[in-house]
Design a protein around this motif. Structure first.
Motif, PDB file in Angstrom:
ATOM      1  N   UNK A  31       0.834  -1.204   0.000  1.00  0.00           N
ATOM      2  CA  UNK A  31       0.000   0.000   0.000  1.00  0.00           C
ATOM      3  C   UNK A  31       0.875   1.264   0.000  1.00  0.00           C
ATOM      4  N   UNK A  32       1.943   1.214   0.814  1.00  0.00           N
ATOM      5  CA  UNK A  32       2.828   2.385   0.879  1.00  0.00           C
ATOM      6  C   UNK A  32       3.530   2.568  -0.460  1.00  0.00           C
ATOM      7  N   UNK A  33       4.041   1.451  -0.986  1.00  0.00           N
ATOM      8  CA  UNK A  33       4.740   1.529  -2.283  1.00  0.00           C
ATOM      9  C   UNK A  33       3.809   2.132  -3.328  1.00  0.00           C
ATOM     10  N   UNK A  34       2.550   1.712  -3.276  1.00  0.00           N
ATOM     11  CA  UNK A  34       1.587   2.245  -4.249  1.00  0.00           C
ATOM     12  C   UNK A  34       1.373   3.732  -4.014  1.00  0.00           C
ATOM     13  N   UNK A  35       1.283   4.101  -2.747  1.00  0.00           N
ATOM     14  CA  UNK A  35       1.012   5.506  -2.422  1.00  0.00           C
ATOM     15  C   UNK A  35       2.141   6.407  -2.904  1.00  0.00           C
ATOM     16  N   UNK A  36       3.366   5.909  -2.753  1.00  0.00           N
ATOM     17  CA  UNK A  36       4.504   6.743  -3.158  1.00  0.00           C
ATOM     18  C   UNK A  36       5.002   6.388  -4.553  1.00  0.00           C
ATOM     19  N   UNK A  37       4.324   5.440  -5.207  1.00  0.00           N
ATOM     20  CA  UNK A  37       4.715   5.097  -6.575  1.00  0.00           C
ATOM     21  C   UNK A  37       6.078   4.431  -6.661  1.00  0.00           C
ATOM     22  N   UNK A  38       6.426   3.628  -5.650  1.00  0.00           N
ATOM     23  CA  UNK A  38       7.736   2.944  -5.684  1.00  0.00           C
ATOM     24  C   UNK A  38       7.588   1.604  -6.399  1.00  0.00           C
ATOM     25  N   UNK A  39       7.751   1.622  -7.696  1.00  0.00           N
ATOM     26  CA  UNK A  39       7.565   0.388  -8.463  1.00  0.00           C
ATOM     27  C   UNK A  39       8.575  -0.679  -8.076  1.00  0.00           C
ATOM     28  N   UNK A  40       9.816  -0.258  -7.826  1.00  0.00           N
ATOM     29  CA  UNK A  40      10.842  -1.255  -7.504  1.00  0.00           C
ATOM     30  C   UNK A  40      10.459  -2.032  -6.244  1.00  0.00           C
ATOM     31  N   UNK A  41       9.902  -1.327  -5.274  1.00  0.00           N
ATOM     32  CA  UNK A  41       9.493  -1.996  -4.024  1.00  0.00           C
ATOM     33  C   UNK A  41       8.386  -3.000  -4.314  1.00  0.00           C
ATOM     34  N   UNK A  42       7.405  -2.529  -5.051  1.00  0.00           N
ATOM     35  CA  UNK A  42       6.241  -3.381  -5.307  1.00  0.00           C
ATOM     36  C   UNK A  42       6.639  -4.606  -6.130  1.00  0.00           C
ATOM     37  N   UNK A  43       7.499  -4.388  -7.109  1.00  0.00           N
ATOM     38  CA  UNK A  43       7.973  -5.523  -7.918  1.00  0.00           C
ATOM     39  C   UNK A  43       8.683  -6.532  -7.042  1.00  0.00           C
TER      40      UNK A  43
ATOM     41  N   UNK B 103      -3.153  -2.631  -6.533  1.00  0.00           N
ATOM     42  CA  UNK B 103      -2.082  -1.681  -6.818  1.00  0.00           C
ATOM     43  C   UNK B 103      -1.366  -2.001  -8.119  1.00  0.00           C
ATOM     44  N   UNK B 104      -2.093  -2.579  -9.057  1.00  0.00           N
ATOM     45  CA  UNK B 104      -1.467  -2.931 -10.336  1.00  0.00           C
ATOM     46  C   UNK B 104      -0.806  -1.750 -11.010  1.00  0.00           C
ATOM     47  N   UNK B 105      -1.293  -0.559 -10.665  1.00  0.00           N
ATOM     48  CA  UNK B 105      -0.763   0.655 -11.296  1.00  0.00           C
ATOM     49  C   UNK B 105       0.741   0.794 -11.222  1.00  0.00           C
ATOM     50  N   UNK B 106       1.330   0.311 -10.119  1.00  0.00           N
ATOM     51  CA  UNK B 106       2.768   0.551  -9.987  1.00  0.00           C
ATOM     52  C   UNK B 106       3.557  -0.732 -10.229  1.00  0.00           C
ATOM     53  N   UNK B 107       2.891  -1.733 -10.736  1.00  0.00           N
ATOM     54  CA  UNK B 107       3.597  -2.983 -11.023  1.00  0.00           C
ATOM     55  C   UNK B 107       4.351  -2.836 -12.331  1.00  0.00           C
ATOM     56  N   UNK B 108       5.601  -3.274 -12.358  1.00  0.00           N
ATOM     57  CA  UNK B 108       6.376  -3.223 -13.598  1.00  0.00           C
ATOM     58  C   UNK B 108       6.963  -4.614 -13.870  1.00  0.00           C
ATOM     59  N   UNK B 109       8.148  -4.859 -13.329  1.00  0.00           N
ATOM     60  CA  UNK B 109       8.803  -6.156 -13.547  1.00  0.00           C
ATOM     61  C   UNK B 109       7.963  -7.311 -12.997  1.00  0.00           C
ATOM     62  N   UNK B 110       7.235  -7.019 -11.942  1.00  0.00           N
ATOM     63  CA  UNK B 110       6.476  -8.090 -11.267  1.00  0.00           C
ATOM     64  C   UNK B 110       5.428  -8.737 -12.149  1.00  0.00           C
ATOM     65  N   UNK B 111       4.993  -8.021 -13.186  1.00  0.00           N
ATOM     66  CA  UNK B 111       3.968  -8.611 -14.064  1.00  0.00           C
ATOM     67  C   UNK B 111       4.449  -9.941 -14.633  1.00  0.00           C
ATOM     68  N   UNK B 112       5.736  -9.989 -14.911  1.00  0.00           N
ATOM     69  CA  UNK B 112       6.252 -11.202 -15.547  1.00  0.00           C
ATOM     70  C   UNK B 112       6.039 -12.400 -14.631  1.00  0.00           C
ATOM     71  N   UNK B 113       6.331 -12.206 -13.347  1.00  0.00           N
ATOM     72  CA  UNK B 113       6.151 -13.318 -12.405  1.00  0.00           C
ATOM     73  C   UNK B 113       4.686 -13.708 -12.267  1.00  0.00           C
ATOM     74  N   UNK B 114       3.832 -12.704 -12.243  1.00  0.00           N
ATOM     75  CA  UNK B 114       2.404 -13.005 -12.131  1.00  0.00           C
ATOM     76  C   UNK B 114       1.945 -13.770 -13.368  1.00  0.00           C
ATOM     77  N   UNK B 115       2.411 -13.341 -14.524  1.00  0.00           N
ATOM     78  CA  UNK B 115       1.982 -14.011 -15.754  1.00  0.00           C
ATOM     79  C   UNK B 115       2.551 -15.425 -15.851  1.00  0.00           C
ATOM     80  N   UNK B 116       3.757 -15.603 -15.331  1.00  0.00           N
ATOM     81  CA  UNK B 116       4.310 -16.972 -15.314  1.00  0.00           C
ATOM     82  C   UNK B 116       3.452 -17.854 -14.417  1.00  0.00           C
TER      83      UNK B 116
END
Length: 1821
Positions: free
Chosen positions: A957-969, A1013-1026
């Motif tokens: 939630x915090x990562x999303x709030x501050x837009x920290x994609x690296x954290x969320x990924x 919080x999909x909005x700030x997901x970047x690299x993590x999409x790959x893992x979710x899709x796998x």
């Protein structure tokens, strides 16, 4: 009515008097004795007074209290009687008989306090005595806790507290009594400190004098000159009874209860109770010094020292009576040496003795003579009389002084270095300090704060090192309360505390109990929970140059500590995690509130100010949950009755005193700003700069500590010190940087090269007003004095010069000062250096003075000053840094800490909650997520797993709030590992996942976080899709997700998962069938199927995935930010299986998700279109064989097109992308034609109105042709080189779009059959090189050579239109039609039908394309789609003509490109070389029914278009007149109509006239006849009618000569007959325009040729009869029209007449006789005819009579008829001036005839032996 209270008092009198009388000593007394007894006498007086009043308030409280208090004071009464009197007193207080508002109340209360604290009684047995002591406690508690208690003075309160402490610390009393005393103390402390806000801080001077009266000591109160005990005269102890059982020699005790403790043995008193008030020196020890210093210990509160007295112990004795000293007594209990206790005897019986003074005791300064009065005078000198006057002095109610003394006393109890403080006492002190700090904020009171900063913190930190767990825990509790409320004043104390905690937590000491570490962590967690605490750590320590990085270090420590070394999770690990999570919790809370409020942050400085003020007032402390007075509920007790606790009493007392509350907090100024910050709330950027600078400073400091010059140089390089060096700046840095090595500072400043620096260094000190030794002490603590004498001299000289200067030169010379300074250093060494002390006796003060005689310029220094210097040095060493250890070093470090705290460096910023959360999160997320992952992985406890998951969610939630994609990924990637989806094999996945709750929890979390919080997901999409792909493979996804839309399937859906999945996906069908037949290994081993457990696990897995709602990722993707969406799509493309792990279903699933996402994001599809298109290009164009994936890709592209065409901004790109399909390999395309056909049908049905561009229509119609008719896509669409496979991977849409040149085809007129269409094969360069979409797309230009060579040569279109140069004789488009799927064709025709039948869909952009496509379908459907291949035909002329016809049809531009012509031959061979496409087998019957319908539909379509063409064109022309801006002009004239519409349609209908099926042929002929004779065509001019013959009728007749339908001979006859009839009808109907043609003769001769051929074509008489009739009609009409007449000729007939009959004679020799009798032709005429025919054409030049029986000569025999090469231009004959012209001017243009047609139409080779015109024949070569 008498006041009830009077009865209460009377009742108590009766009880007490009765008890006194019952006592044995009253048994035989008379009433006289009673009167003489002072106790009974006073009760008697009271009775009389009470009988005479009606209200108790009529008498002073002192009056009715006095008799009872006398009983309490009397040492003659026994315990039970004293107890009864105490009970009465307690009752009076409890019932509120003393009115707090009465003017004499204060005096009464003071009197009561004095009596009870000095209560005496004759002891009976220990148990009974303890009951009395318990009652005393009860009265004292009630006294202090009732409203009247507010009248007590500071001294009384101290006495009351002292009494309770005495009972508490007397170990020989029962535990129950001691605990009761403890509880009483708790209530009292609670009351006093809860009332603290009601007191004001007095002026400093007042505090100083007042405090001296209030020294509490465990062994008694310290004396002062003003409050001495009264001296008593001795009195015999007449009531004492000895008891042998008493351990001290006495069982009967007379107890002075100021301490409440019977002191029997002096030794006990010394060891247990004589507690010093500050440093804990033993006061009773004869060796104690004046300063109160015990060996190795130092008084921490110097102001107390003057009041400490030396206690002199007396010998132990077996006394019978004990009289304890009063509360003012400075000494412990003193006894007589002789064993006889002297009891003070007063002259009056009322004066009760209080103290037994030993003859050895310290002499009293007493004014005791005043006690020989009737009234009682208490030890304070206050006379108790009936009046309320107090010698003119009013009693001042207690306030801050007693609180300060109590606080100081409690702090002194906690000193662990004081050997008199037992563990119990320390524990008690800590407990009461806890109560005090819980009750109020002491932060606003400077006098209390001073104690906290120094002694309290010092003692607490020392207690952290003790091994007693209870002390350790209690001290941490007090620490928490301190730092929670006062941390802004305790910056460096807090730093030290945290460091100590860290040492404890990380300690490797095996002896340290595990519990200590655990409690240390708990303390840390508790601090962490204070709002803003971690933020304040960060800003005040991490962002301070000279403090430790507390927050960073603690975070690292906690993270490290959360990882168990052994793998076993203990409480410490969880506590560490909890601390980390506390930060996350608070940040998340702030983020949530920001989200909820959605309001802009207030001005931060305002917030800070408010926060600062709030924290200093006495509000509820939000942190710990302790409620402070302001907010607590008001006490509901009735007035006068004691509340249940001190806290509630304080509340009650406060009600009347609101005006005094909170006076200090209002005076607070705004927060001060630390010098390193620009504002009170610095920006994050500023903090970053400070932290960067701090790192450099630390590095520089480390280098300085190794080599000073190197360190300074480093800091200069980094710009932290100026260059050149500023000595003031360096000196300041040396002073303020505590990390510097003092030894190195000494070396650096004493260096001879740095003399200027040394001056600057000395100037940083403030020596003004300091004695030289004090200044020297300050100076020498700043660095380590080097050992060399010259260096010392340099340092001291500079020092003394400075000191002399600032202090006005008190010594004669600077040298004198230097000598004295040196002497001080020598004295310090002499007094405190152990090595020196071993060898010599330390110097005395006399020796010191002697050494300095005459040094001050032959004079002596001030002797008093020298003595002071000597004493100061002797008592307190000048500590040389880094030299000392133990307590001395500790003291030094502590003094440095206090000194730093007093500078601006000690400023501590308080922050509003939520400040710098982003910075904190940036620092903590890594360690926290790592720790969470570890704990989640290792723990099996459900609660811990849930805690970890909550932590993950909050971080997200915090990562999303501050837009920290690296954290969320990072978080998603960590969680994906725990789902086990990616790591587990597909076969085991359902079972493993279904039975693993942790994995399911992780999966639910992953999906939930992705949804939220999909909005700030970047690299993590790959893992979710796998993970999704794995779920798909394991068949765990919901059904809806594995189904795709499909055009062909009846239900519109197709499943991506096949029902039976063979174990090896790549194996062949045969193998899988064998596998199916043979039982698998599992079945052979006895397992018939999955077990129940496995089934349950799988169900659990499916249920879990259903709850995860993976489909929501797709449906909610429309809410994603663009960047996240693009990453999601990239992820889907990247997880598509590569070549090694290739699996069609997987790839198809990924593709399907991709397409669904695109469709969900229709509104912004332009942003992602290129990505999708590239992927589809890769799948489709590179496919070498048709497969499921390619089919899905194609269907997907069409689905996208259908949905997206409605969006104008993207529709053109989407349509261009459809060209991908044309770029596919033809055999791949043909295999999926049905899907495309159905898809295109859907597309056009829904979106035909959205297609506006010719290029787009061209794409669609090309597609229709390719899939419906099997037309090979144009070569320009195909990849011509491997360069297309470069990294971009596709050809751009814009290049594809460049295959159609509207400008040429629509403006130029009609110069060839199907020119409109074949022109599309030419690639237009301009668009591909200039269009924006190409230049920006980075696509490769494919087939550049084609582009370069195929530029069309510009042609004069008008000239061509007016005089068509080319006679096109082909009914077909010359397309190379491959195999086609019937259903596809039917669907395509249906699609075409839809477009044609709706006038709205037929536009200028698509009309010609539509016509062309219809013709292609006509060709495809000919003979039911089953074409007899040309190679089976043996008609020589036919084969030759077909071979020749193609290049002529294509090469209509003079000088056209040979390359293009050549390229066409191979692609248009009539006999296809690829045998796999040939179908020589018979065609199934059902096929014919369907194809028949198709042909009929096509005929109908062509007819519809043909009839509506004129009106359509005229309406377009009309529309265009209103649109002036239109680029190309639409003409509705007959020329345009003919070239664009009528001619090609007629050709199409004519081609169906050649169908093998009779029904189709007849219908087509009917349509053709209608079409040709329709009224609209009457407007055509001669040239167009000529082209009608050349392009429609002649090719039709030629084709009908073939044996099209061998089975239907009769039908064919009829067809031919109808065709001939149609020919003659058209000819006759349009004879007049035709006559104007320059080529009329050739046209007419050609008609005659066909008549000839048809005469011989049939086997029946049908044609033989019909043709002569038709011919007759034509001839008669022509003759009637005078066409054959010529006035110039001799005969009256024209040359045409002669030629005509010359030709007719060949097949109807008798016709002329029948029609015209007069036909004689002269020989010279015949010659001229021959000459003409030589010019006109070889087949017409033979004068020899033809015969039916003449055999057909093979084509090879005549060089004239050799087939033309494909690139040979058509025949061009320059006409001669000839008399054959029929009423028209001579022809200005060459006649262009189609030699192939002429050859084909000549029944016999004419003039076989003649070569009359060599020039002509050369051209034929």
């Amino acid at each position: 009515m008498v006041d009830k209270n009077i009865y209460i008092v009377q009742g108590e009198i009766t009880t007490v008097v009765g008890a006194i009388k019952r006592n044995s000593r009253w048994n035989n007394h008379t009433s006289l004795d009673e009167e003489q007894d002072p106790l009974l006498n006073s009760f008697g007086h009271l009775k009389e007074i009470l009988n005479n009043i009606r209200e108790l308030s009529d008498v002073e409280p002192n009056l009715f209290m006095r008799p009872f208090l006398e009983v309490v004071r009397s040492e003659d009464t026994t315990g039970p009687i004293t107890g009864l009197a105490l009970t009465s007193v307690n009752k009076f207080l409890s019932y509120g008989l003393i009115d707090a508002n009465h003017e004499a109340a204060a005096e009464a209360i003071e009197n009561m306090a004095d009596a009870v604290t000095h209560a005496r009684f004759v002891g009976t047995d220990p148990a009974s005595d303890e009951v009395v002591l318990m009652k005393i406690l009860q009265v004292l508690r009630t006294l202090l806790l009732t409203p009247v208690g507010a009248h007590l003075t500071n001294e009384s309160v101290c006495e009351i507290m002292q009494s309770c402490f005495r009972i508490c610390f007397e170990m020989r009393l029962s535990e129950l009594l001691r605990k009761s005393a403890e509880h009483t103390l708790v209530d009292m402390v609670q009351l006093l400190f809860s009332r603290l806000p009601q007191f004001k801080e007095e002026a400093k001077s007042y505090v100083g004098t007042n405090m001296k009266k209030l020294k509490m000591r465990a062994g008694g109160m310290s004396e002062s000159s003003k409050w001495k005990k009264q001296k008593r005269s001795p009195r015999p102890p007449r009531h004492m009874v000895q008891s042998p059982s008493d351990p001290g020699g006495s069982s009967t005790l007379s107890n002075n209860l100021s301490g409440g403790v019977p002191f029997i043995e002096q030794g006990f008193s010394n060891s247990s109770l004589a507690t010093s008030d500050s440093a804990g020196s033993s006061i009773s020890s004869p060796t104690a010094t004046d300063s109160g210093l015990d060996a190795g210990s130092k008084a921490t509160s110097r102001e107390d020292l003057s009041d400490l007295e030396q206690s002199i112990p007396s010998a132990s004795s077996s006394c019978t009576v004990t009289s304890l000293p009063g509360s003012e007594s400075g000494s412990s209990h003193k006894q007589s040496e002789g064993g006889q206790v002297e009891v003070a005897q007063a002259a009056s019986v009322d004066s009760i003795p209080e103290v037994v003074d030993d003859k050895d005791s310290v002499p009293d300064h007493s004014d005791a003579t005043s006690v020989h009065d009737m009234d009682y005078v208490n030890p304070r000198g206050v006379r108790f009389t009936q009046s309320t006057q107090r010698d003119g002095v009013a009693l001042i109610p207690y306030g801050l002084p007693c609180l300060r003394e109590l606080f100081r006393f409690l702090i002194s109890l906690t000193n662990p270095h004081d050997r008199h403080n037992t563990d119990a006492m320390i524990q008690m002190g800590l407990q009461l300090l806890t109560v005090a700090l819980e009750s109020t904020y002491v932060v606003n009171y400077q006098s209390l704060l001073v104690l906290v900063k120094d002694e309290l913190c010092r003692h607490l930190f020392q207690l952290l090192c003790v091994e007693r767990m209870n002390l350790y825990a209690s001290s941490m509790r007090v620490c928490f309360l301190l730092f929670e409320s006062m941390r802004e004043h305790l910056k460096f104390q807090l730093e030290m505390y945290l460091k100590k905690l860290m040492d404890i937590i990380t300690s490797e000491n095996t002896k340290m109990p595990y519990e200590m570490k655990e409690m240390g962590l708990e303390a840390l967690v508790q601090l962490w929970r204070i709002p803003s605490f971690v933020t304040e750590l960060y800003i005040n320590y991490d962002c301070d140059f000279y403090c430790s990085n507390m927050f960073e270090d603690l975070t690292k420590l906690l993270s490290k500590n959360a990882f168990p070394v052994s793998g076993q999770l203990y409480t410490t690990h969880l506590l560490s995690l909890e601390a980390l999570l506390t930060v996350i919790d608070s940040i998340e809370g702030h983020c949530q509130s920001k989200v909820v409020n959605n309001s802009t942050q207030q001005n931060q400085s305002d917030t800070l100010l408010a926060d600062e003020e709030g924290s200093t007032s006495n509000g509820t402390d939000l942190t710990t949950g302790i409620t402070f007075p302001n907010n607590s509920p008001k006490a509901a007790n009735a007035s006068g009755y004691p509340p249940t606790s001190g806290f509630l009493m304080a509340e009650k007392m406060k009600l009347g005193r609101e005006d005094q509350g909170d006076t200090d907090s209002g005076d607070k100024k705004g927060p001060k700003k630390p010098p390193r910050f620009s504002t009170c709330l610095p920006e994050s950027l500023e903090l970053l700069e400070i932290r960067t600078k701090k790192k450099l400073l630390i590095t520089g400091t480390e280098q300085f500590n190794q080599k000073p010059r190197k360190g300074v140089q480093f800091l200069q390089e980094k710009g932290l010190l100026s260059d050149p060096l500023d000595t003031k700046q360096v000196a300041q840095w040396l002073r303020e940087n505590p990390r510097l090595d003092k030894k190195m500072i000494g070396e650096y400043i004493s260096d001879r090269k740095n003399m200027e620096l040394l001056d600057s260094f000395v100037n940083t000190f403030t020596f003004q007003g300091l004695r030289i030794d004090e200044a020297l002490r300050l100076y020498l603590e700043a660095f380590r004095l080097p050992g060399e004498a010259p260096v010392i001299q340099r340092l001291l000289e500079t020092f003394t010069d400075n000191w002399q200067k600032v202090n006005g030169s008190p010594f004669m010379t600077n040298d004198a000062g230097f000598a004295l300074a040196y002497a001080v250093i020598m004295l310090n060494t002499d007094q405190h250096n152990h090595n020196v002390r071993k060898q010599n006796i330390p110097m005395t003060v006399e020796q010191f003075k002697k050494n300095l005689k005459g040094v001050n310029e032959k004079k002596d220094f001030d002797q008093d000053m020298l003595e002071d210097i000597y004493n100061a040095i002797k008592s307190e060493e000048i500590v040389m840094p880094d030299e000392q250890t133990g307590l001395v070093k500790e003291n030094y470090v502590w003094s440095v800490l206090l000194h730093r705290g007093a500078t601006p460096e000690g400023l501590f910023l308080h922050l509003p909650p939520g400040s710098y959360d982003h910075d904190l999160f940036t620092m903590t997320w890594g360690p926290t997520i790592a720790a969470l992952s570890y704990v989640f992985d290792k723990s099996l406890d459900e609660n811990i797993i849930q805690k970890a998951i909550t932590g993950f969610r909050k971080c997200a939630m915090i990562a999303a709030h501050y837009g920290c994609s690296d954290v969320f990924d990072n978080l998603i990637i960590s969680l994906c590992k725990f789902t086990t989806l990616a790591s587990e094999s597909v076969e085991n996945l359902p079972t493993v996942f279904g039975s693993n709750n942790k994995a399911q929890t992780a999966a639910k979390t992953v999906f939930d976080l992705a949804h939220k919080h999909g909005n700030i997901l970047r690299e993590g999409w790959k893992n979710i899709m796998e993970s999704m792909l794995q779920l798909f493979r394991a068949q765990l996804l919901p059904k809806a997700m594995v189904e795709m839309e499909d055009f062909v399937e009846p239900n519109g859906k197709i499943s991506l998962q096949r029902e039976e999945m063979p174990s090896n996906r790549g194996e062949s069908a045969v193998l899988s069938f064998i596998n199916w037949l043979t039982p698998s290994g599992a079945e052979q081993s006895g397992l018939r199927g999955p077990t129940t457990e496995n089934q349950e696990a799988k169900q659990a897995a499916i249920l879990c995935i259903k709850q995860c709602d993976p489909e929501k990722l797709i449906t909610e993707s429309k809410f994603l930010q663009l960047e996240s969406l693009q990453e999601l799509m990239k992820a889907l493309i990247s997880v598509s299986p590569d070549e090694e792990t290739y699996d069609e279903e997987d790839a198809a699933f990924c593709l399907e998700m991709l397409l669904r996402i695109v469709l969900e994001n229709r509104d912004r599809v332009s942003c992602v279109w290129q990505t999708v298109r590239d992927h589809l290009y890769h799948l489709c164009v590179h496919a070498t064989e048709s497969c499921f994936l390619v089919e899905r890709a194609v269907v997907g592209l069409l689905r996208l097109a259908i949905r997206l065409l409605r969006r104008e901004e993207i529709s053109s790109q989407v349509l261009l992308s459809l060209r991908l399909l044309l770029m596919m390999k033809p055999h791949v395309l043909s295999r999926i034609s049905r899907e495309i056909a159905y898809g295109l049908h859907e597309l056009l049905k829904t979106n035909a109105a959205n297609i506006h561009c010719t290029d787009d229509w061209y794409t669609l119609f090309s597609l229709l042709e390719c899939i419906g008719a099997g037309v090979k896509p144009r070569a320009s669409f195909q990849l011509t080189s491997s360069s297309a496979d470069n990294e971009t991977g596709a050809q751009s849409d814009s290049e594809l779009s460049s295959h159609h040149s509207n400008e040429v085809s629509l403006d130029r007129g009609y110069t060839s059959d199907s020119e409109v269409y074949t022109d599309h094969s030419k690639t237009r360069i301009p668009r591909s090189t200039t269009d924006v979409d190409v230049s920006s797309s980075g696509w490769l230009v494919v087939g550049k050579v084609d582009l370069e060579t195929s530029k069309p040569t510009p042609v004069n279109s008008k000239a061509q239109l007016n005089h068509p140069l080319v006679n096109q004789y082909s009914l077909t488009l010359g397309q190379d039609l491959g195999q086609h799927d019937t259903k596809s064709l039917i669907k395509c025709v249906e699609t075409l039908s839809f477009i044609v039948r709706d006038a709205a869909h037929v536009t200028p952009d698509n009309f010609e394309l539509c016509v062309r496509t219809i013709r292609v379908f006509v060709e495809a459907s000919l003979n039911g789609g089953y074409r007899n291949h040309d190679k089976k035909k043996n008609h020589k002329y036919e084969s030759k003509s077909r071979m020749r016809k193609k290049p002529v049809g294509r090469e209509r531009d003079i000088g056209g490109s040979t390359r293009r012509g050549g390229s066409r031959v191979s692609s248009q061979r009539p006999s296809r070389s690829h045998s796999d496409d040939e179908e020589d087998e018979g065609v199934p019957a059902s096929y014919h029914t369907v194809s028949l319908q198709v042909s009929q539909d096509l005929l109908d379509l062509m007819h519809t278009l043909h009839t509506r063409a004129a009106s359509i064109y005229s309406s377009w022309a009309e529309e265009q007149r209103h649109l002036e801006a239109s680029g190309k002009k639409i003409e509705a004239d007959s020329q345009t109509l003919w070239t664009s519409c009528w001619c090609p349609l007629l050709q199409g209908i004519a081609w169906l006239c050649c169908d093998a099926r009779r029904q189709v042929r007849m219908q087509a002929l009917t349509y053709l006849q209608r079409a040709l004779l329709v009224h609209d065509l009457q407007t055509l001019d001669a040239a167009e009618w000529e082209s009608c013959f050349n392009k429609v009728l002649f090719p039709l007749l030629t084709k009908l000569l073939d044996n099209i339908s061998p089975a239907d001979v009769g039908g064919m006859e009829e067809t031919r007959m109808r065709a001939c009839t149609l020919l003659s009808k058209v000819f006759l109907q349009h004879l007049s325009p035709l006559l104007s043609l320059p080529t009329f003769a050739a046209l007419w001769l050609t008609i005659l040729d066909f008549m000839d051929k048809y005469m011989h074509a049939g086997s029946s008489d049908l044609l033989l009869e019909a043709i002569p009739e038709s011919l007759k009609n034509m001839l008669l009409v022509m003759d009637t029209a005078g066409i054959f007449r010529s006035s110039d000729s001799r005969t009256g007939y024209s040359d045409l007449w002669e030629i005509t009959w010359e030709r007719i004679v060949c097949f109807l020799p008798n016709l002329r006789e029948e029609l015209f009798k007069q036909t004689v032709i002269a020989d010279d005429c015949i010659q001229s005819i021959i000459r003409l025919f030589c010019l006109v054409g070889p087949d017409l030049s033979s004068p020899a009579p033809a015969s039916k029986s003449l055999p057909l000569a093979p084509s090879s025999t005549s060089p004239v008829r050799s087939p033309l090469s494909p690139s040979q231009p058509p025949l061009i004959l320059q006409p001669l001036a000839s008399p054959l012209q029929v009423g028209i001017p001579s022809m200005p243009l060459p006649i262009i005839l189609n030699p192939a047609l002429i050859e084909a139409t000549s029944p016999v080779p004419l003039l076989p032996g003649h070569k009359p015109a060599s020039s002509s024949t050369d051209e034929f070569q």
